[in-house]
Write an enzyme that holds these catalytic residues in place. Sequence first.
Site, PDB file in Angstrom:
ATOM      1  N   ASP A   1      22.975  36.522  33.871  1.00  0.00           N
ATOM      2  CA  ASP A   1      23.231  36.514  32.427  1.00  0.00           C
ATOM      3  C   ASP A   1      23.250  37.940  31.891  1.00  0.00           C
ATOM      4  O   ASP A   1      22.243  38.648  31.981  1.00  0.00           O
ATOM      5  CB  ASP A   1      22.098  35.692  31.759  1.00  0.00           C
TER       6      ASP A   1
ATOM      7  N   MET B   1      13.743  32.966  25.142  1.00  0.00           N
ATOM      8  CA  MET B   1      13.307  34.369  25.043  1.00  0.00           C
ATOM      9  C   MET B   1      12.282  34.435  23.928  1.00  0.00           C
ATOM     10  O   MET B   1      12.540  34.986  22.851  1.00  0.00           O
ATOM     11  CB  MET B   1      14.528  35.266  24.757  1.00  0.00           C
TER      12      MET B   1
ATOM     13  N   SER C   1      27.841  31.347  26.830  1.00  0.00           N
ATOM     14  CA  SER C   1      26.669  31.500  25.964  1.00  0.00           C
ATOM     15  C   SER C   1      27.093  31.290  24.516  1.00  0.00           C
ATOM     16  O   SER C   1      27.884  32.061  23.966  1.00  0.00           O
ATOM     17  CB  SER C   1      26.079  32.901  26.126  1.00  0.00           C
TER      18      SER C   1
ATOM     19  N   HIS D   1      25.236  27.423  27.627  1.00  0.00           N
ATOM     20  CA  HIS D   1      24.029  28.254  27.669  1.00  0.00           C
ATOM     21  C   HIS D   1      23.566  28.473  26.228  1.00  0.00           C
ATOM     22  O   HIS D   1      24.343  28.876  25.363  1.00  0.00           O
ATOM     23  CB  HIS D   1      24.368  29.575  28.357  1.00  0.00           C
TER      24      HIS D   1
ATOM     25  N   MET E   1      18.441  38.555  34.697  1.00  0.00           N
ATOM     26  CA  MET E   1      19.022  39.212  33.521  1.00  0.00           C
ATOM     27  C   MET E   1      19.709  40.494  33.975  1.00  0.00           C
ATOM     28  O   MET E   1      19.080  41.362  34.579  1.00  0.00           O
ATOM     29  CB  MET E   1      17.942  39.551  32.494  1.00  0.00           C
TER      30      MET E   1
ATOM     31  N   MET F   1      15.806  33.018  20.673  1.00  0.00           N
ATOM     32  CA  MET F   1      15.098  34.302  20.516  1.00  0.00           C
ATOM     33  C   MET F   1      14.188  34.223  19.303  1.00  0.00           C
ATOM     34  O   MET F   1      14.594  33.698  18.260  1.00  0.00           O
ATOM     35  CB  MET F   1      16.110  35.422  20.292  1.00  0.00           C
TER      36      MET F   1
END
Length: 216
Positions: free
Chosen positions: A174, A67, A7, A32, A136, A36
């Site tokens: 994740d 997200m 990530s 990744h 998640m 957000m």
Amino acid sequence: MTKIFPSLLSADFLALKDEIDTLERAGVDALHFDVMDGTFVPNISIGLPILEAVRRGTTLPIDVHLMIDNPEMYIDVFCEKGADKVSVHVESTPHIHRAIQKIKKHGKEAGIVVNPGTAIDVIQPMLTEVDFVLVMSVNPGFGGQAFIEQSIDKIHTLHQLRKTHNLTFNIEVDGGINEKTGQQVIDAGADWLVAGSYFFKHSDYAKAVQTLKGQA
Ligand code: DX5
Ligand code: ZN
């Protein structure tokens, strides 16, 4: 075969090109990319200009994790700017089916994401439609949080559903992945592991890949 997706949230943004080159040499399977918006999750991260830059800097697949509220509004542009896989939280839209269709129209891999508080039952009607399910294992918004143990049951449930109904979606996990939790989720049926803080704190990214794949 397990795949490892670091990530970028935990990467050194000042040295992003070097980070990406090192990740490529280390044999990671995709990058990744956490988006957000400060409303769906209580944090703001990276967006389109950085995606464009990363796209120019690598041939690795880019896995965009949205997200954000109103994901349907932004799916087209994230696909156009270089995403290869795009995932949308079921909690972020009343029209998850439409959102998934929109991603697939671009010829990209479409994923549905479930928060720790969301049951697998909720997404069952979508399991024939998606290319992957992202479980998640922390509450989304921040790197470096502790793995939530109940995620293992969910991965197991998904793995069973996939077998029983002869489905082909991949299972991505994740949050809070390290050498211990990584092995636990692989044993439960996970295919793709996202790792942020554990990965980027590692002094040797190639070793981190091997360790997470259980090959070290
Ligand atoms: C959290 C993000 C994750 C995050 C994972 O909201 O979706 O991708 O970067 O970080 P770690 O591996 O540190 O939990
Ligand atoms: Zn993520």
